[in-house]
Design a protein around this motif. Structure first.
Motif, mmCIF file in Angstrom:
data_model
loop_
_atom_site.group_PDB
_atom_site.id
_atom_site.type_symbol
_atom_site.label_atom_id
_atom_site.label_comp_id
_atom_site.label_asym_id
_atom_site.label_seq_id
_atom_site.Cartn_x
_atom_site.Cartn_y
_atom_site.Cartn_z
ATOM 1 N N GLU A 78 -21.945 103.456 26.413
ATOM 2 C CA GLU A 78 -22.501 102.926 27.405
ATOM 3 C C GLU A 78 -22.397 101.837 27.822
ATOM 4 N N PRO A 79 -21.872 100.656 27.665
ATOM 5 C CA PRO A 79 -21.336 99.022 27.978
ATOM 6 C C PRO A 79 -22.373 99.319 29.314
ATOM 7 N N MET A 80 -23.295 98.299 30.203
ATOM 8 C CA MET A 80 -23.115 98.055 31.051
ATOM 9 C C MET A 80 -22.074 97.077 32.442
ATOM 10 N N ARG A 81 -21.531 96.333 31.362
ATOM 11 C CA ARG A 81 -20.842 95.351 31.935
ATOM 12 C C ARG A 81 -19.187 95.583 31.789
ATOM 13 N N LEU A 82 -18.863 96.898 31.976
ATOM 14 C CA LEU A 82 -17.976 97.536 32.345
ATOM 15 C C LEU A 82 -16.686 96.478 32.440
ATOM 16 N N ASP A 83 -16.977 95.206 33.219
ATOM 17 C CA ASP A 83 -15.975 94.825 34.013
ATOM 18 C C ASP A 83 -15.187 93.472 32.721
ATOM 19 N N LEU A 84 -16.447 93.226 30.961
ATOM 20 C CA LEU A 84 -16.053 92.274 30.707
ATOM 21 C C LEU A 84 -15.499 93.673 29.170
ATOM 22 N N HIS A 85 -16.135 94.224 29.275
ATOM 23 C CA HIS A 85 -16.043 95.473 27.994
ATOM 24 C C HIS A 85 -14.541 96.283 28.776
ATOM 25 N N ASN A 86 -14.388 96.418 29.255
ATOM 26 C CA ASN A 86 -13.260 97.496 30.041
ATOM 27 C C ASN A 86 -11.467 97.002 31.316
ATOM 28 N N ASN A 87 -11.408 95.345 30.584
ATOM 29 C CA ASN A 87 -10.627 94.876 31.524
ATOM 30 C C ASN A 87 -11.182 94.737 33.350
ATOM 31 N N GLY A 88 -12.487 94.217 33.382
ATOM 32 C CA GLY A 88 -12.691 94.219 34.713
ATOM 33 C C GLY A 88 -12.583 95.530 35.566
ATOM 34 N N ASP A 89 -13.131 96.470 35.125
ATOM 35 C CA ASP A 89 -13.833 97.518 35.720
ATOM 36 C C ASP A 89 -15.453 96.766 36.190
ATOM 37 N N VAL A 90 -14.591 97.765 37.588
ATOM 38 C CA VAL A 90 -15.519 96.617 38.560
ATOM 39 C C VAL A 90 -16.652 99.155 39.286
ATOM 40 N N ARG A 91 -16.959 99.882 38.513
ATOM 41 C CA ARG A 91 -17.307 101.022 38.721
ATOM 42 C C ARG A 91 -19.273 100.009 38.192
#
Length: 262
Positions: free
Chosen positions: A168-181
């Motif tokens: 559960e990284p909380m910066r999904l945008d940085l860890h998952n290709n820009g994920d906005v969730r």
């Protein structure tokens, strides 16, 4: 002096009991609801799904006015766990009938919960709730055996080892290709005592695409989330309620819940 076989009953009470029995009325149904741990709540976010296995539902906001819950928004679509919902650990009493939330089961916790801090990618947000900006080093610990289980941490202070095994990284945008969730979100107070394997890291957050189920959170459109964040006030002791419709019908009076939109 012999003991009477029957104690004397006031005629009025006897007559009332006779009428109730004749009409099939349960005396317990006439008793006022018992006080509950969320009796001081003045704001309530209600999510209702069709059944335990439904992956979608509706979210509506309510405010307590003049002793009654009044709608503060129309119902908006949300998605929940990919496998539906299950009883979580929150403010409500344990409910032994029905599925029980476990770590990794893909179900959103059902019940009544506190609402914790808001979080997101930006440095600040339009909300009165406590807000924590997430960093590349922010993680929510979903490792059941960790002493930090069910907590959001920063590895800059806790150390890299503290997040080992966490998904559960909380910066999904940085860890998952820009994920906005997790661009905007709220912590839902499930499992506040961090009982191992009872479920962790439960949030209200954005969805990537409309209706996409979650791993156990409640996801919604950005405008719905913006409305919730701007409306919430910590001094109103807000609570989050999620229930399948049959459980809502069973518990609404006892738990003093508002009337849900259909």
């Amino acid at each position: 002096m012999s003991t009477p076989l029957f104690t004397r009953v006031p005629l009025r009470s006897f007559a009332l009991a006779t009428v109730m029995l004749a009409c099939g009325i349960n005396a317990q149904a006439l008793e006022p609801p018992k006080p509950h741990p969320w009796r001081d709540a003045r704001q309530l976010v209600l999510v209702v799904t069709e059944n335990w296995d439904a992956t979608a539902g509706t979210l509506q906001r309510f405010e307590m006015r003049d002793g009654h819950w009044q709608a503060a928004s129309t119902a908006a679509p949300v998605s929940v766990g990919r496998n539906g919902a299950a009883w979580g650990l929150g403010l409500h009493a344990a409910q032994p009938q029905g599925p029980q939330k476990q770590e990794g089961d893909g179900r959103a916790p059902a019940g009544v919960f506190t609402l914790g801090e808001a979080f997101g990618y930006a440095d600040k947000a339009d909300t009165a709730m406590p807000y924590r900006p997430m960093q590349a080093t922010s993680y929510c610990i979903d490792v059941p055996d960790s002493p930090l289980y069910n907590r959001i941490i920063d590895t800059r202070t806790e150390g890299e080892a503290a997040a080992k095994g966490s998904t559960e990284p909380m910066r999904l945008d940085l860890h998952n290709n820009g994920d906005v969730r997790y661009r905007e979100g709220l912590v839902i107070g499930h499992n506040p005592t961090a009982t191992p394997r009872a479920g962790s890291c439960i949030f209200a957050h954005l969805w990537r695409t409309p209706g996409e189920p979650t791993a156990g959170c409640t996801a919604m459109a950005a405008d719905t989330m913006d409305g919730v964040l701007a409306w919430l006030r910590p001094d109103a002791r807000p609570v989050f309620v999620l229930l399948p419709r049959t459980e809502y019908a069973r518990l609404a009076r006892e738990w003093q819940l508002p009337e849900a939109a259909r």
